[in-house]
Design an enzyme around this catalytic site. Structure first.
Site, PDB file in Angstrom:
ATOM      1  N   LYS A   1     -94.828  38.464  20.054  1.00 32.02           N
ATOM      2  CA  LYS A   1     -95.941  38.741  20.979  1.00 32.02           C
ATOM      3  C   LYS A   1     -95.572  38.368  22.408  1.00 32.02           C
ATOM      4  O   LYS A   1     -95.845  39.119  23.343  1.00 32.02           O
ATOM      5  CB  LYS A   1     -97.173  37.949  20.520  1.00 32.02           C
ATOM      6  CG  LYS A   1     -98.198  37.622  21.597  1.00 32.02           C
ATOM      7  CD  LYS A   1     -99.338  36.829  21.012  1.00 32.02           C
ATOM      8  CE  LYS A   1    -100.140  35.925  21.889  1.00 32.02           C
ATOM      9  NZ  LYS A   1     -99.572  35.067  22.850  1.00 32.02           N
ATOM     10  N   ASN A   2     -94.925  37.207  22.561  1.00 33.07           N
ATOM     11  CA  ASN A   2     -94.671  36.716  23.918  1.00 33.07           C
ATOM     12  C   ASN A   2     -93.447  37.335  24.581  1.00 33.07           C
ATOM     13  O   ASN A   2     -93.068  36.946  25.674  1.00 33.07           O
ATOM     14  CB  ASN A   2     -94.611  35.185  23.923  1.00 33.07           C
ATOM     15  CG  ASN A   2     -95.987  34.598  23.633  1.00 33.07           C
ATOM     16  OD1 ASN A   2     -96.988  35.318  23.689  1.00 33.07           O
ATOM     17  ND2 ASN A   2     -96.050  33.313  23.303  1.00 33.07           N
TER      18      ASN A   2
ATOM     19  N   ARG B   1    -103.596  36.558  29.375  1.00 36.45           N
ATOM     20  CA  ARG B   1    -102.954  36.020  30.582  1.00 36.45           C
ATOM     21  C   ARG B   1    -101.867  36.957  31.122  1.00 36.45           C
ATOM     22  O   ARG B   1    -101.325  36.743  32.185  1.00 36.45           O
ATOM     23  CB  ARG B   1    -102.352  34.643  30.289  1.00 36.45           C
ATOM     24  CG  ARG B   1    -103.404  33.631  29.882  1.00 36.45           C
ATOM     25  CD  ARG B   1    -102.869  32.242  29.804  1.00 36.45           C
ATOM     26  NE  ARG B   1    -102.409  31.737  31.066  1.00 36.45           N
ATOM     27  CZ  ARG B   1    -103.181  31.305  32.053  1.00 36.45           C
ATOM     28  NH1 ARG B   1    -104.485  31.336  31.923  1.00 36.45           N
ATOM     29  NH2 ARG B   1    -102.661  30.856  33.172  1.00 36.45           N
TER      30      ARG B   1
ATOM     31  N   CYS C   1    -105.839  31.301  25.854  1.00 30.09           N
ATOM     32  CA  CYS C   1    -106.440  30.214  25.084  1.00 30.09           C
ATOM     33  C   CYS C   1    -106.848  29.054  25.978  1.00 30.09           C
ATOM     34  O   CYS C   1    -106.197  28.774  26.978  1.00 30.09           O
ATOM     35  CB  CYS C   1    -105.434  29.748  24.044  1.00 30.09           C
ATOM     36  SG  CYS C   1    -105.112  31.027  22.835  1.00 30.09           S
TER      37      CYS C   1
ATOM     38  N   ASP D   1     -96.431  25.808  20.496  1.00 32.03           N
ATOM     39  CA  ASP D   1     -97.185  26.719  19.620  1.00 32.03           C
ATOM     40  C   ASP D   1     -96.911  26.479  18.135  1.00 32.03           C
ATOM     41  O   ASP D   1     -97.610  27.003  17.285  1.00 32.03           O
ATOM     42  CB  ASP D   1     -96.826  28.169  19.976  1.00 32.03           C
ATOM     43  CG  ASP D   1     -97.076  28.445  21.427  1.00 32.03           C
ATOM     44  OD1 ASP D   1     -98.226  28.643  21.805  1.00 32.03           O
ATOM     45  OD2 ASP D   1     -96.096  28.414  22.209  1.00 32.03           O
TER      46      ASP D   1
ATOM     47  N   VAL E   1     -96.587  19.833  26.687  1.00 35.07           N
ATOM     48  CA  VAL E   1     -96.646  21.098  27.439  1.00 35.07           C
ATOM     49  C   VAL E   1     -98.066  21.385  27.949  1.00 35.07           C
ATOM     50  O   VAL E   1     -98.264  21.740  29.104  1.00 35.07           O
ATOM     51  CB  VAL E   1     -96.112  22.269  26.586  1.00 35.07           C
ATOM     52  CG1 VAL E   1     -96.181  23.573  27.365  1.00 35.07           C
ATOM     53  CG2 VAL E   1     -94.681  21.995  26.145  1.00 35.07           C
TER      54      VAL E   1
END
Ligand code: EPZ
Length: 451
Positions: free
Chosen positions: A24-25, A98, A122, A324, A346
């Site tokens: 996804k990222n 984002r 989020c 994550d 983070v």
């Protein structure tokens, strides 16, 4: 209570095989990169998740024709007719993701103007965009923040710059990359993030014609070029999703083979998984050979029986333990004997979800102190960013409301591991980052249903 609810009859170990597709990222950023080219791009293994839909919608509004290719998960992105979109149309996507912040550089290059809606994503801390804005200003952008969103122009064009990030932010590094590739002159970015998804984005940009050098010590140098073409790219697999299913296997005392999972980008996770007492086996992808059709590789994760062991871990930027991965794995840590320590370095507010786990019988205490080996940015700033997990705890069913994507998946794992029937509200949020998760759960033998 949100109307989207999943009823989970827990207590059954998950068993079976699922597949992860492109990360996804990375996928969402590679889609934005297509806007920089003057030829069509082709992206494979794109998962059907909400973040992809948001980027697809925004690209469409700006004249990029996005169509499905012949292969399942293949997208063709044609930027031949890039055009301005109205702020009203763009604002339909306000608060949904984002990724829109990464449209700044590409739109400035293509149109001389960009409008960015309010961001979503989020709620795991304030998540400011100050590094992005500072960097864009260094490139020569004029940034005007208004109540409806952010307008950017580049009256004198965008030029290369020297910039040092105060923290190796993933998004800000991508912002610099996507802006510098077509800027006039050379850009030097110091203290850059070097996550595998960023390296993969650099590969995408290089395929398009960019000149980018990754030096040692987090320094990236980008030599601006006058034009970029298209790309054809098969993204790296989603290592966050793979780790989430691994955590589900451990927490439910099951066994899950994650096809497509790749060892190289998960080494830190695999070490922690093994330290806790989980087992895994990596299989390589074998090409078809005479008499054999070939096999798809992946990683099989399982609970070997007996007790899990407590660990101390600290989240960090790559090559550290990803933030994550933290929430899903903490559910498994509630089943480990002893005291586990998790120091989240983070995001300042990524432990709120532990309250729900406590409601289910876990014993997790959160602290403002840095309980890891190294003091972090949040230590003296009053954020509860360290957790001590005492285990093993028997989890029992509860009604849960999903707060954010990764915490949501951890709630789901907890409900699957717990005895009894839980109701997980707001479950549609998980579709933002986990493709077909309900079908995958069913394939793994989970007893879940929509009421
Ligand atoms: C990306 O977010 C990922 N999202 C996140 O995944 C991931 O957790 C994060 O990187 C870290 O790996 C996407 O790729 C879409 P950052 P990003 O900028 O880029 C601070 C998921 O669930 N910061 O590296 O937004 C920030 O507040 C998501 O898939 C500033 O202070 O993360 C945070 O504390 C969640 N100012 C830290 O840096 C800025 O301008 C790291 O954030 C930018 C960031």
């Amino acid at each position: 209570m949100p109307e989207d609810v999943l009823v989970v009859h827990g207590g059954t170990p998950l068993h079976g095989q699922i597949r992860v597709r492109g990360a996804k990222n990375l996928v969402s950023k590679a889609m934005v990169a297509a806007l920089l080219g003057d030829e069509p791009s082709r992206l494979y293994d794109v998962p059907r998740i909400r973040d992809v839909e948001v980027v697809r919608g925004l690209l469409g509004l700006h004249g990029v024709k996005v169509t499905d290719g012949v292969e399942d998960g293949e997208l063709v992105l044609d930027p031949a007719n890039v055009e301005r979109a109205s702020t009203d149309e763009i604002n339909v996507h306000a608060g949904s993701s984002r990724i829109p912040i990464l449209f700044c550089g590409p739109l400035l290059h293509r149109l001389g103007h960009a409008f960015i809606p309010d961001l979503g994503g989020c709620h795991i801390g304030p998540r400011p965009i100050d590094f992005h804005i500072q960097a864009l200003r260094e490139f020569g952008a004029v940034v005007d923040k208004t109540p409806e969103g952010m307008h950017l122009t580049a009256p004198a064009g965008l030029h290369g710059t020297k910039f040092e990030l105060p923290y190796p932010s993933v998004g800000a590094t991508e912002q610099v990359l996507l802006t510098a590739v077509l800027a006039n002159g050379v850009t030097e970015l110091r203290n850059a993030a070097v996550e595998p998804e960023i390296i993969d984005l650099i590969c995408v940009l290089q395929k398009m014609g960019a000149i980018i050098t990754v030096h040692t010590d987090r320094v990236i140098e980008i030599e601006g070029v006058p034009r970029l073409g298209g790309y054809t790219h098969r993204p790296i697999p989603d290592r966050i999703e793979a780790a989430s299913w691994a955590a589900a296997a451990l927490a439910t005392r099951g066994e899950i083979e994650v096809l497509g999972a790749q060892q190289v980008d998960m080494m830190t996770f695999l070490n922690v998984f093994r330290s806790i007492g989980g087992e895994y086996k990596v299989t390589d992808t074998l090409p078809p050979r005479a008499g054999s059709p070939g096999t798809e590789g992946g990683i099989r994760f399982w609970h070997p029986g007996g007790e899990l062991r407590a660990v101390a871990l600290e989240t960090d930027v790559h090559p550290g333990f990803m933030t994550d991965w933290q929430q899903p794995l903490v559910v498994a840590l509630t089943q480990a004997r002893g005291l586990s320590i998790v120091h989240e370095t983070v995001y300042e507010q990524r432990l709120g979800y532990t309250e729900a786990l406590n409601k289910m019988g876990a014993t997790i205490q959160v602290y403002r102190d840095c309980l890891g080996g190294t003091p972090c940015r949040f230590g003296r700033r009053n954020f509860k960013h360290s957790a001590v997990i005492a285990g093993p705890s028997k989890l029992h069913a509860a009604d849960l409301v999903i707060p954010d994507l990764r915490a949501g998946f951890s709630h789901l794992i907890a409900a699957l591991a717990a005895e009894g029937t839980s109701r997980v509200y707001g479950v549609d949020l998980i579709n933002r980052g986990y493709e077909d998760f309900e079908s995958k759960l069913s394939a793994l033998g989970a007893h879940v249903e929509r009421p």
